[in-house]
Scaffold this active site. Structure first.
Site, mmCIF file in Angstrom:
data_model
loop_
_atom_site.group_PDB
_atom_site.id
_atom_site.type_symbol
_atom_site.label_atom_id
_atom_site.label_comp_id
_atom_site.label_asym_id
_atom_site.label_seq_id
_atom_site.Cartn_x
_atom_site.Cartn_y
_atom_site.Cartn_z
ATOM 1 N N SER A 115 0.834 -1.199 0.000
ATOM 2 C CA SER A 115 0.000 0.000 0.000
ATOM 3 C C SER A 115 0.869 1.248 0.000
ATOM 4 C CB SER A 115 -0.845 -0.027 1.280
ATOM 5 O OG SER A 115 -1.465 1.222 1.490
ATOM 6 N N TYR A 167 -1.808 -0.664 10.969
ATOM 7 C CA TYR A 167 -2.044 -1.236 9.633
ATOM 8 C C TYR A 167 -0.839 -0.979 8.717
ATOM 9 C CZ TYR A 167 -3.628 -1.520 4.798
ATOM 10 O OH TYR A 167 -3.714 -1.802 3.457
ATOM 11 N N LYS A 198 2.014 -3.637 6.775
ATOM 12 C CA LYS A 198 2.420 -3.693 5.359
ATOM 13 C C LYS A 198 3.931 -3.536 5.230
ATOM 14 C CE LYS A 198 -1.560 -4.381 3.483
ATOM 15 N NZ LYS A 198 -1.876 -5.622 2.791
HETATM 16 P P1 NAD Z 1 -11.151 -6.621 1.146
HETATM 17 O O1 NAD Z 1 -11.400 -6.627 2.611
HETATM 18 O O2 NAD Z 1 -12.288 -6.370 0.230
HETATM 19 O O3 NAD Z 1 -10.459 -7.984 0.708
HETATM 20 C C1 NAD Z 1 -9.648 -8.737 1.579
HETATM 21 C C2 NAD Z 1 -10.159 -10.175 1.533
HETATM 22 O O4 NAD Z 1 -9.362 -10.977 2.376
HETATM 23 C C3 NAD Z 1 -11.599 -10.290 2.043
HETATM 24 O O5 NAD Z 1 -12.354 -11.049 1.122
HETATM 25 C C4 NAD Z 1 -11.464 -11.003 3.390
HETATM 26 O O6 NAD Z 1 -12.588 -11.816 3.669
HETATM 27 C C5 NAD Z 1 -10.201 -11.794 3.185
HETATM 28 N N1 NAD Z 1 -9.438 -12.049 4.420
HETATM 29 C C6 NAD Z 1 -9.162 -11.149 5.403
HETATM 30 N N2 NAD Z 1 -8.425 -11.756 6.359
HETATM 31 C C7 NAD Z 1 -8.245 -13.035 5.957
HETATM 32 C C8 NAD Z 1 -7.567 -14.150 6.522
HETATM 33 N N3 NAD Z 1 -6.957 -14.053 7.706
HETATM 34 N N4 NAD Z 1 -7.580 -15.319 5.843
HETATM 35 C C9 NAD Z 1 -8.217 -15.429 4.653
HETATM 36 N N5 NAD Z 1 -8.882 -14.422 4.085
HETATM 37 C C10 NAD Z 1 -8.885 -13.233 4.725
HETATM 38 O O7 NAD Z 1 -9.976 -5.574 0.865
HETATM 39 P P2 NAD Z 1 -9.397 -5.015 -0.493
HETATM 40 O O8 NAD Z 1 -9.686 -3.571 -0.553
HETATM 41 O O9 NAD Z 1 -9.771 -5.886 -1.617
HETATM 42 O O10 NAD Z 1 -7.855 -5.150 -0.188
HETATM 43 C C11 NAD Z 1 -7.102 -6.266 -0.603
HETATM 44 C C12 NAD Z 1 -5.658 -6.101 -0.167
HETATM 45 O O11 NAD Z 1 -5.149 -4.892 -0.718
HETATM 46 C C13 NAD Z 1 -5.470 -5.986 1.341
HETATM 47 O O12 NAD Z 1 -4.295 -6.673 1.687
HETATM 48 C C14 NAD Z 1 -5.308 -4.498 1.573
HETATM 49 O O13 NAD Z 1 -4.538 -4.233 2.711
HETATM 50 C C15 NAD Z 1 -4.589 -4.087 0.305
HETATM 51 N N6 NAD Z 1 -4.801 -2.664 -0.047
HETATM 52 C C16 NAD Z 1 -6.072 -2.180 -0.155
HETATM 53 C C17 NAD Z 1 -6.269 -0.836 -0.470
HETATM 54 C C18 NAD Z 1 -7.658 -0.244 -0.519
HETATM 55 O O14 NAD Z 1 -7.763 0.983 -0.408
HETATM 56 N N7 NAD Z 1 -8.717 -1.032 -0.725
HETATM 57 C C19 NAD Z 1 -5.166 -0.019 -0.717
HETATM 58 C C20 NAD Z 1 -3.889 -0.556 -0.612
HETATM 59 C C21 NAD Z 1 -3.730 -1.888 -0.274
HETATM 60 C C1 WQD Z 2 -9.291 9.682 0.974
HETATM 61 C C2 WQD Z 2 -9.463 11.171 1.221
HETATM 62 C C3 WQD Z 2 -9.729 11.769 3.555
HETATM 63 C C4 WQD Z 2 -13.548 9.709 4.082
HETATM 64 C C5 WQD Z 2 -6.570 4.769 3.062
HETATM 65 C C6 WQD Z 2 -5.408 4.038 3.639
HETATM 66 C C7 WQD Z 2 -4.494 3.584 2.564
HETATM 67 C C8 WQD Z 2 -5.244 2.800 1.500
HETATM 68 C C9 WQD Z 2 -6.427 3.544 1.011
HETATM 69 C C10 WQD Z 2 -5.136 0.499 2.196
HETATM 70 C C11 WQD Z 2 -8.682 11.657 2.434
HETATM 71 C C12 WQD Z 2 -10.981 12.067 2.755
HETATM 72 C C13 WQD Z 2 -12.387 10.211 3.539
HETATM 73 C C14 WQD Z 2 -14.574 10.615 4.494
HETATM 74 C C15 WQD Z 2 -13.189 12.432 3.764
HETATM 75 N N1 WQD Z 2 -5.766 1.567 1.994
HETATM 76 N N2 WQD Z 2 -12.209 11.548 3.378
HETATM 77 N N3 WQD Z 2 -14.347 11.947 4.307
HETATM 78 O O1 WQD Z 2 -6.923 7.734 3.854
HETATM 79 O O2 WQD Z 2 -6.164 8.184 1.481
HETATM 80 O O3 WQD Z 2 -6.094 5.910 2.379
HETATM 81 O O4 WQD Z 2 -7.238 3.932 2.120
HETATM 82 O O5 WQD Z 2 -3.966 0.283 2.120
HETATM 83 O O6 WQD Z 2 -3.551 2.786 3.168
HETATM 84 O O7 WQD Z 2 -4.709 4.908 4.494
HETATM 85 O O8 WQD Z 2 -8.255 6.874 1.862
HETATM 86 O O9 WQD Z 2 -10.603 6.947 1.184
HETATM 87 O O10 WQD Z 2 -10.061 7.044 3.640
HETATM 88 O O11 WQD Z 2 -9.546 8.995 2.195
HETATM 89 O O12 WQD Z 2 -13.056 13.655 3.630
HETATM 90 O O13 WQD Z 2 -15.635 10.227 5.012
HETATM 91 O O14 WQD Z 2 -10.844 11.411 1.522
HETATM 92 O O15 WQD Z 2 -9.470 12.812 4.437
HETATM 93 O O16 WQD Z 2 -8.219 12.912 2.122
HETATM 94 P P1 WQD Z 2 -6.820 7.291 2.469
HETATM 95 P P2 WQD Z 2 -9.699 7.402 2.252
#
Ligand code: NAD
Ligand code: WQD
Length: 373
Positions: free
Chosen positions: A129, A157, A161
């Site tokens: 991430s 979190y 990562k």
């Molecule tokens: P999500 O929660 O939709 O998907 C994660 C999946 O993993 C879910 O289906 C959940 O049921 C499963 N899971 C969780 N813990 C588990 C475990 N212990 N064993 C087996 N399955 C498990 O999330 P997402 O948004 O699709 O994110 C996927 C990956 O990408 C995550 O690792 C997250 O940290 C990373 N990521 C997400 C974002 C974002 O903003 N969505 C950004 C950067 C990184």
């Molecule tokens: C985006 C912008 C908030 C909600 C997080 C994790 C990052 C990645 C993605 C997993 C920011 C603003 C948000 C609301 C708002 N996930 N906001 N009102 O914080 O950039 O990133 O999710 O790895 O690691 O940190 O994403 O969507 O929460 O926020 O004003 O109700 O929207 O301040 O500027 P963020 P976000």
């Protein structure tokens, strides 16, 4: 020769499910492992509808469950690579239940990696991430953010990562003929254009787009904008929003890259002395403010969406915009889809599935009955 499989952990989740579609559409065979803690098996049914592929073996297994994982590999001994999405992902929640985050994300990944090692599976793509950069504005000239930007874990979190990146790097380098991609995603948004698949958060959404989508569908009253006193063009923070379809294709590109490196090493006269591990940013290189996102999504919905400016959210940073050049050149991958497209696809998904896959209102919904005047 029996067919090769890609194992996708977390394949029923938001990014995982879109990536499974991309893999199947590219002719890959996929096995999904997910404990369904934040997803529904219905996502897999939707994948089958979209791809017309019925054979998607699914195991409801937790990645910390060694015996459960062993059964997956016993049943599918021709798994040759892993895309690892499974884990917990809410920054705020991670400060409340940090041990759970370290256990599921860090211990879970170590457990999975041990099983991969014992089975001789050498190609690993990890969901990292942009959060690993912390506040990149603390350095000069680090926006847009290159992979060389120093990292910093700013929440439990984010630290999971970062620790996983270190662990996978150490592990990979220790074994020649092992290949790992650390993919640092920026802010994924959007949904599958069919309207069949999208993000389905449980409870009150933490992230901007899912919250805004629920405002548009009437489940929430208004969006709170966390601060308009940042040093940006309109005072709200800047993020690099990337369509989830582009993100999904980034995984395919990374997997192909690992396969290429493997093939090159096999063809070389000298054996490698260490494994191959590389970080790639998956972003567009373009930053948008919160108010710009609200305007773009309101346009897709066809009406202004209510929002209110409130104070800053703890831990938020001014700017997280990717420098995606390394992925563009080395992976031959580039984000192609616009924010407008992502907004249209998100609204298509939301209007067709206002309650996600379950079709049931959530107890946290601000429905007229629960709204206190
Ligand atoms: P999500 O929660 O939709 O998907 C994660 C999946 O993993 C879910 O289906 C959940 O049921 C499963 N899971 C969780 N813990 C588990 C475990 N212990 N064993 C087996 N399955 C498990 O999330 P997402 O948004 O699709 O994110 C996927 C990956 O990408 C995550 O690792 C997250 O940290 C990373 N990521 C997400 C974002 C974002 O903003 N969505 C950004 C950067 C990184
Ligand atoms: C985006 C912008 C908030 C909600 C997080 C994790 C990052 C990645 C993605 C997993 C920011 C603003 C948000 C609301 C708002 N996930 N906001 N009102 O914080 O950039 O990133 O999710 O790895 O690691 O940190 O994403 O969507 O929460 O926020 O004003 O109700 O929207 O301040 O500027 P963020 P976000």
């Amino acid at each position: 020769m029996s067919k090769e499989y890609v194992l996708v952990t977390g394949g029923a989740g938001y990014i995982g499910s879109h990536t499974v579609v991309a893999l199947l559409e590219a002719g890959r065979n996929v096995v999904v492992v997910d404990n369904l803690s934040n997803s529904s098996e219905e996502a897999l049914e939707r994948i089958k509808k979209i791809t017309k592929v019925d054979d998607i073996p699914f195991f409801q297994v937790d990645i910390r469950d060694t015996a459960g994982l062993e059964k997956v590999f016993d049943a599918y001994p021709t798994i040759t690579s892993v895309l690892h999405f499974a884990g917990l992902k809410a920054v705020g929640e991670s400060t409340q239940i940090p041990l759970e985050y370290y256990d599921q994300n860090v211990s879970g990944t170590i457990n999975l990696t041990k099983v991969l090692k014992s089975r001789g599976i050498k190609k690993f793509v990890f969901s990292s991430s942009a959060t690993v950069y912390g506040d990149a504005t603390r350095y000069e000239n680090m926006i847009p953010i290159p992979e060389e930007c120093p990292t910093s874990g700013e929440s439990p979190y984010g630290r999971t990562k970062l620790f996983i990146e270190h662990i996978l790097r150490d592990y990979t380098l220790s074994i020649p003929g092992t290949y790992t991609a650390l993919l640092r995603y920026f802010n994924p948004m959007g949904a599958h254009p069919s309207g069949l698949m999208g993000e389905d958060p449980r409870g009150i959404p933490n992230n901007l787009l899912p919250y805004l989508a629920q405002v548009a569908s009437g489940r929430r009253r208004e969006l709170q904008v966390f601060g308009n006193d940042y040093d940006s063009r309109d005072g709200t923070p800047i993020r690099d929003y990337i369509h989830v379809l582009d993100l999904a294709l980034g995984h395919l590109a990374a997997l192909k890259k690992l396969e290429e490196v493997e093939a090159e090493e096999k063809a070389a006269t000298e054996a490698p002395t260490k494994g191959f591990c590389r970080e790639w940013n998956l972003g567009t290189g373009h930053g948008s403010t919160v108010l710009e996102v609200i305007a773009a999504f309101s346009k897709a919905v066809g009406k202004p969406l209510p929002y209110r400016i409130v104070g800053r959210r703890a831990g938020d940073v001014l700017d997280l915009t990717a420098k995606p050049t390394r992925a563009n050149t080395e992976l031959k991958w580039k984000a192609e889809l616009s924010m407008d497209q992502a907004c249209e696809d998100l609204w298509n998904w939301t209007s067709k599935n206002p309650y996600g896959y379950s079709n049931e209102p959530d107890s946290t919904d601000e429905t007229p009955a629960s709204i206190k005047a």
